[in-house]
Design a protein around this motif. Structure first.
Motif, PDB file in Angstrom:
ATOM      1  N   ILE A 176       5.617  -0.975   0.938  1.00 26.69           N
ATOM      2  CA  ILE A 176       5.785  -2.064   0.948  1.00 26.69           C
ATOM      3  C   ILE A 176       6.177  -2.300   2.034  1.00 26.69           C
ATOM      4  N   GLY A 177       7.823  -1.570   2.657  1.00 22.12           N
ATOM      5  CA  GLY A 177       8.431  -2.032   3.669  1.00 22.12           C
ATOM      6  C   GLY A 177       7.627  -1.854   5.003  1.00 22.12           C
ATOM      7  N   ASP A 178       6.800  -0.546   4.744  1.00 19.37           N
ATOM      8  CA  ASP A 178       6.298  -0.234   6.389  1.00 19.37           C
ATOM      9  C   ASP A 178       4.984  -1.291   5.896  1.00 19.37           C
ATOM     10  N   LEU A 179       4.726  -1.420   5.510  1.00 20.59           N
ATOM     11  CA  LEU A 179       3.928  -2.452   5.497  1.00 20.59           C
ATOM     12  C   LEU A 179       4.101  -3.860   5.859  1.00 20.59           C
ATOM     13  N   ALA A 180       5.055  -4.254   5.515  1.00 20.50           N
ATOM     14  CA  ALA A 180       5.862  -5.641   5.648  1.00 20.50           C
ATOM     15  C   ALA A 180       6.191  -5.831   7.571  1.00 20.50           C
ATOM     16  N   SER A 219      -1.863  -8.451  -7.776  1.00 21.70           N
ATOM     17  CA  SER A 219      -1.248  -8.084  -8.790  1.00 21.70           C
ATOM     18  C   SER A 219      -0.156  -8.232  -9.556  1.00 21.70           C
ATOM     19  N   ALA A 220       0.680  -9.000  -8.179  1.00 20.29           N
ATOM     20  CA  ALA A 220       2.040 -10.042  -9.305  1.00 20.29           C
ATOM     21  C   ALA A 220       1.845 -11.784  -9.802  1.00 20.29           C
ATOM     22  N   ASP A 225       2.450  -8.159 -12.250  1.00 22.28           N
ATOM     23  CA  ASP A 225       3.433  -6.291 -12.182  1.00 22.28           C
ATOM     24  C   ASP A 225       4.630  -6.640 -11.627  1.00 22.28           C
ATOM     25  N   LYS A 226       5.554  -6.045 -12.158  1.00 21.63           N
ATOM     26  CA  LYS A 226       7.260  -6.480 -11.883  1.00 21.63           C
ATOM     27  C   LYS A 226       7.304  -6.012 -10.335  1.00 21.63           C
ATOM     28  N   VAL A 227       6.676  -5.070 -10.287  1.00 24.56           N
ATOM     29  CA  VAL A 227       7.498  -4.122  -8.772  1.00 24.56           C
ATOM     30  C   VAL A 227       6.748  -5.019  -7.381  1.00 24.56           C
ATOM     31  N   SER A 228       5.244  -5.664  -8.315  1.00 27.47           N
ATOM     32  CA  SER A 228       4.825  -6.335  -6.931  1.00 27.47           C
ATOM     33  C   SER A 228       5.166  -7.867  -7.042  1.00 27.47           C
ATOM     34  N   LEU A 229       5.527  -8.703  -8.173  1.00 26.71           N
ATOM     35  CA  LEU A 229       6.249  -9.652  -8.144  1.00 26.71           C
ATOM     36  C   LEU A 229       7.324 -10.001  -6.733  1.00 26.71           C
ATOM     37  N   LEU A 254       6.751  -9.594   1.270  1.00 23.15           N
ATOM     38  CA  LEU A 254       5.648  -9.830   2.112  1.00 23.15           C
ATOM     39  C   LEU A 254       5.148 -11.575   2.870  1.00 23.15           C
ATOM     40  N   VAL A 255       5.213 -12.513   2.002  1.00 30.08           N
ATOM     41  CA  VAL A 255       5.518 -13.938   2.253  1.00 30.08           C
ATOM     42  C   VAL A 255       6.310 -13.785   3.779  1.00 30.08           C
ATOM     43  N   GLU A 256       8.010 -13.486   3.938  1.00 26.00           N
ATOM     44  CA  GLU A 256       8.721 -13.438   4.599  1.00 26.00           C
ATOM     45  C   GLU A 256       7.671 -12.680   5.849  1.00 26.00           C
TER      46      GLU A 256
END
Length: 145
Positions: free
Chosen positions: A74-78, A99-100, A105-109, A115-117
């Motif tokens: 996720i961090g690298d995707l962002a 998924s959120a 899904d807690k991790v997706s949330l 990701l929005v940022e």
């Protein structure tokens, strides 16, 4: 298999090739596990950015491989989204948002604000195709952030 070995295989696919699906399937055919996934994600996203006009498939074999390591990427995707959103990276972000929203899904949330940022940064600081802007706007509006 080491990340660098996988990327070397992918780099062996000619850069001018526009339909990468079959070539990537072939390059990844015997990859069962990535020994060092944290080293793989930045390289894989860079690969996607360098071939942003190519067809990776939807989601395609490379995205499937990356998704096996959720949430580690996720961090690298962002970060990649801040540099240059591509069809595959936007697809991965959309799947996390879905998924959120749908599975709660807690991790997706928890990943959604990051990701929005990144998407807002890309929209505000990069020259993007209108289709990407509309896709980003749609994802952000449905993200709940």
């Amino acid at each position: 298999m080491k990340a660098i070995d996988i990327i070397e295989r992918l780099d062996g696919i000619p850069k001018g090739e526009s339909d990468l699906v079959a070539s990537i399937y072939e390059a990844l055919s015997d990859v069962e596990e990535i020994d060092d996934p944290k080293n793989f994600f930045p390289l894989a996203f860079k690969y996607m950015r360098e071939r942003d006009l190519a067809d990776f498939g939807i989601p395609g074999p490379l995205s499937h491989l990356i998704e096996e390591y959720f949430p580690d990427y996720i961090g690298d995707l962002a970060e990649s989204l801040k540099i240059k959103p591509t069809e595959p990276t936007l697809f991965l972000a959309r799947r996390i948002f879905n998924s959120a929203r749908m599975k709660k899904d807690k991790v997706s949330l928890e990943a959604s604000p990051k990701l929005v940022e990144a998407l807002l940064f890309a929209k505000d600081h990069l020259e993007l195709d209108q289709n990407y802007i509309e896709l980003i706007d749609e994802m952000i509006s449905k993200s709940g952030c």
